[in-house]
Scaffold this motif. Structure first.
Motif, PDB file in Angstrom:
ATOM      1  N   UNK A  61      -7.347  -7.923   0.931  1.00 48.64           N
ATOM      2  CA  UNK A  61      -7.170  -8.211  -0.578  1.00 48.64           C
ATOM      3  C   UNK A  61      -6.525  -6.982  -0.999  1.00 48.64           C
ATOM      4  N   UNK A  62      -5.410  -7.043  -1.823  1.00 52.32           N
ATOM      5  CA  UNK A  62      -4.863  -5.845  -2.512  1.00 52.32           C
ATOM      6  C   UNK A  62      -4.927  -6.133  -4.055  1.00 52.32           C
ATOM      7  N   UNK A  63      -4.270  -5.229  -5.063  1.00 55.62           N
ATOM      8  CA  UNK A  63      -4.251  -5.616  -6.399  1.00 55.62           C
ATOM      9  C   UNK A  63      -3.534  -6.738  -6.814  1.00 55.62           C
ATOM     10  N   UNK A  64      -3.952  -7.529  -7.534  1.00 56.07           N
ATOM     11  CA  UNK A  64      -3.188  -8.603  -7.870  1.00 56.07           C
ATOM     12  C   UNK A  64      -1.858  -8.522  -8.251  1.00 56.07           C
ATOM     13  N   UNK A  65      -1.345  -7.273  -8.776  1.00 57.21           N
ATOM     14  CA  UNK A  65      -0.072  -7.170  -9.066  1.00 57.21           C
ATOM     15  C   UNK A  65       0.771  -6.338  -8.359  1.00 57.21           C
ATOM     16  N   UNK A  69       5.044  -3.853  -4.224  1.00 57.09           N
ATOM     17  CA  UNK A  69       4.911  -2.290  -3.938  1.00 57.09           C
ATOM     18  C   UNK A  69       4.292  -2.356  -2.525  1.00 57.09           C
ATOM     19  N   UNK A  70       3.222  -3.220  -2.199  1.00 60.69           N
ATOM     20  CA  UNK A  70       3.069  -3.372  -0.862  1.00 60.69           C
ATOM     21  C   UNK A  70       3.934  -3.522   0.112  1.00 60.69           C
ATOM     22  N   UNK A  71       4.878  -4.500  -0.064  1.00 62.37           N
ATOM     23  CA  UNK A  71       5.993  -4.798   0.864  1.00 62.37           C
ATOM     24  C   UNK A  71       6.778  -3.656   1.116  1.00 62.37           C
ATOM     25  N   UNK A  72       7.033  -2.829   0.131  1.00 59.59           N
ATOM     26  CA  UNK A  72       8.022  -1.585   0.225  1.00 59.59           C
ATOM     27  C   UNK A  72       7.172  -0.510   1.177  1.00 59.59           C
ATOM     28  N   UNK A 109      -2.095  -9.315  10.953  1.00 58.79           N
ATOM     29  CA  UNK A 109      -2.884  -8.754   9.634  1.00 58.79           C
ATOM     30  C   UNK A 109      -1.919  -9.283   8.462  1.00 58.79           C
ATOM     31  N   UNK A 110      -2.815  -9.176   7.318  1.00 65.14           N
ATOM     32  CA  UNK A 110      -2.366  -9.827   6.165  1.00 65.14           C
ATOM     33  C   UNK A 110      -2.703  -8.999   4.959  1.00 65.14           C
ATOM     34  N   UNK A 111      -1.786  -8.829   4.246  1.00 62.88           N
ATOM     35  CA  UNK A 111      -2.184  -7.961   2.822  1.00 62.88           C
ATOM     36  C   UNK A 111      -1.921  -9.414   1.566  1.00 62.88           C
ATOM     37  N   UNK A 112      -2.820  -9.673   1.050  1.00 61.60           N
ATOM     38  CA  UNK A 112      -3.046 -10.797  -0.029  1.00 61.60           C
ATOM     39  C   UNK A 112      -3.163 -10.224  -1.327  1.00 61.60           C
ATOM     40  N   UNK A 121      -3.507  -3.013 -10.877  1.00 58.07           N
ATOM     41  CA  UNK A 121      -3.588  -1.603 -10.687  1.00 58.07           C
ATOM     42  C   UNK A 121      -2.336  -0.928 -11.347  1.00 58.07           C
ATOM     43  N   UNK A 122      -2.484   0.239 -11.828  1.00 60.70           N
ATOM     44  CA  UNK A 122      -1.355   0.987 -12.544  1.00 60.70           C
ATOM     45  C   UNK A 122      -0.601   2.067 -11.817  1.00 60.70           C
ATOM     46  N   UNK A 123      -1.217   2.188 -10.431  1.00 60.13           N
ATOM     47  CA  UNK A 123      -0.679   3.228  -9.526  1.00 60.13           C
ATOM     48  C   UNK A 123      -0.002   2.585  -8.496  1.00 60.13           C
ATOM     49  N   UNK A 124       1.050   3.428  -7.906  1.00 63.21           N
ATOM     50  CA  UNK A 124       1.658   3.019  -6.957  1.00 63.21           C
ATOM     51  C   UNK A 124       0.927   2.665  -5.495  1.00 63.21           C
ATOM     52  N   UNK A 125       1.499   1.670  -4.979  1.00 61.41           N
ATOM     53  CA  UNK A 125       0.638   1.258  -3.938  1.00 61.41           C
ATOM     54  C   UNK A 125       0.779   2.379  -2.709  1.00 61.41           C
ATOM     55  N   UNK A 126      -0.425   2.286  -1.960  1.00 70.74           N
ATOM     56  CA  UNK A 126      -0.862   3.285  -1.061  1.00 70.74           C
ATOM     57  C   UNK A 126      -1.962   2.731  -0.176  1.00 70.74           C
ATOM     58  N   UNK A 127      -2.317   3.218   0.920  1.00 70.43           N
ATOM     59  CA  UNK A 127      -3.561   2.532   1.735  1.00 70.43           C
ATOM     60  C   UNK A 127      -4.846   2.677   0.917  1.00 70.43           C
TER      61      UNK A 127
END
Length: 217
Positions: A61-65, A69-72, A109-112, A121-127
């Protein structure tokens, strides 16, 4: 459904350590010759050495919004596994969007990002944006039998699907993805689904070895 830890099996500990530590930038929290473990938000992803292994499917699971950002972020690190021309797959009936990629063992593997969780989340995507392990795949020839074994440990609802071909059980926080490997292949690569082994700890505690579920303490 809370997944505290998933242990997958690998025949190359060093290759998986390189991938998760240096490519995905996951925090290494345990390191030995035959086992490694990484922080995955509220979960831990572990790898145990075993000579004979089969690839699996696992999701975070990653943040809903943060799906864009996760793709980039992922595109700078791995090759994305598309569905046709789509790098982000929209699961409208789940109100979720996902991205797929291989790890060093060709596990899918999957990020969903699940909108219904409302975890923004309000911050840029990272691990550090990874929230938890949210799915583990179970390929079998008898979905109903596997479901009944899990349900006997602790009652679990069917989230989507049926016992013939595909059945997701659990909830948005955690799912077992049960597929009939004689009738369905893994999405999105359409490759053969193998009965791969794992150990899970959390709301459900069991090993899945040689196609059999065995409850553990």
């Amino acid at each position: 459904m809370l997944i505290k830890e998933i242990t997958l099996f690998t025949n190359n500990i060093l290759r998986q350590k390189e991938f998760y530590r240096h490519i995905l930038d996951f925090e290494l929290v345990f390191d030995s010759a035959d086992k490694i473990a990484f922080n995955s938000g509220d979960s831990v992803l572990s790898f145990q050495y075993k000579e004979a292994v089969k690839p699996s499917h696992l999701a975070f699971n990653i943040p809903s919004n943060k799906i864009e950002g996760a793709l980039q972020w992922l595109q700078r690190r791995v090759e994305i596994l598309p569905d046709g021309d789509n790098l982000i797959i929209d699961f409208k009936n789940w109100n979720a969007k996902a991205i797929y990629f291989y790890d060093a063992d060709k596990n899918i593997m999957e990020f969903i990002a699940r909108k219904d969780l409302g975890l923004n989340s309000r911050v840029n995507f990272s691990s550090a944006s990874v929230l938890s392990i949210s799915e583990i795949g179970i390929a079998t020839t008898n979905i109903e039998a596997i479901y009944n074994q899990i349900n006997a440990i602790k009652a679990i609802p069917v989230f989507d699907g049926n016992f013939q071909r595909f059945c997701a059980v659990g909830n948005d926080m955690g799912l077992f993805i049960l597929i009939n490997k004689t009738a369905k292949k893994w999405f999105p690569t359409r490759e053969e689904a193998f009965t791969s082994e794992f150990i899970i700890k959390g709301d459900y505690n069991f090993s899945f070895i040689n196609g059999e579920i065995k409850e553990i303490s």
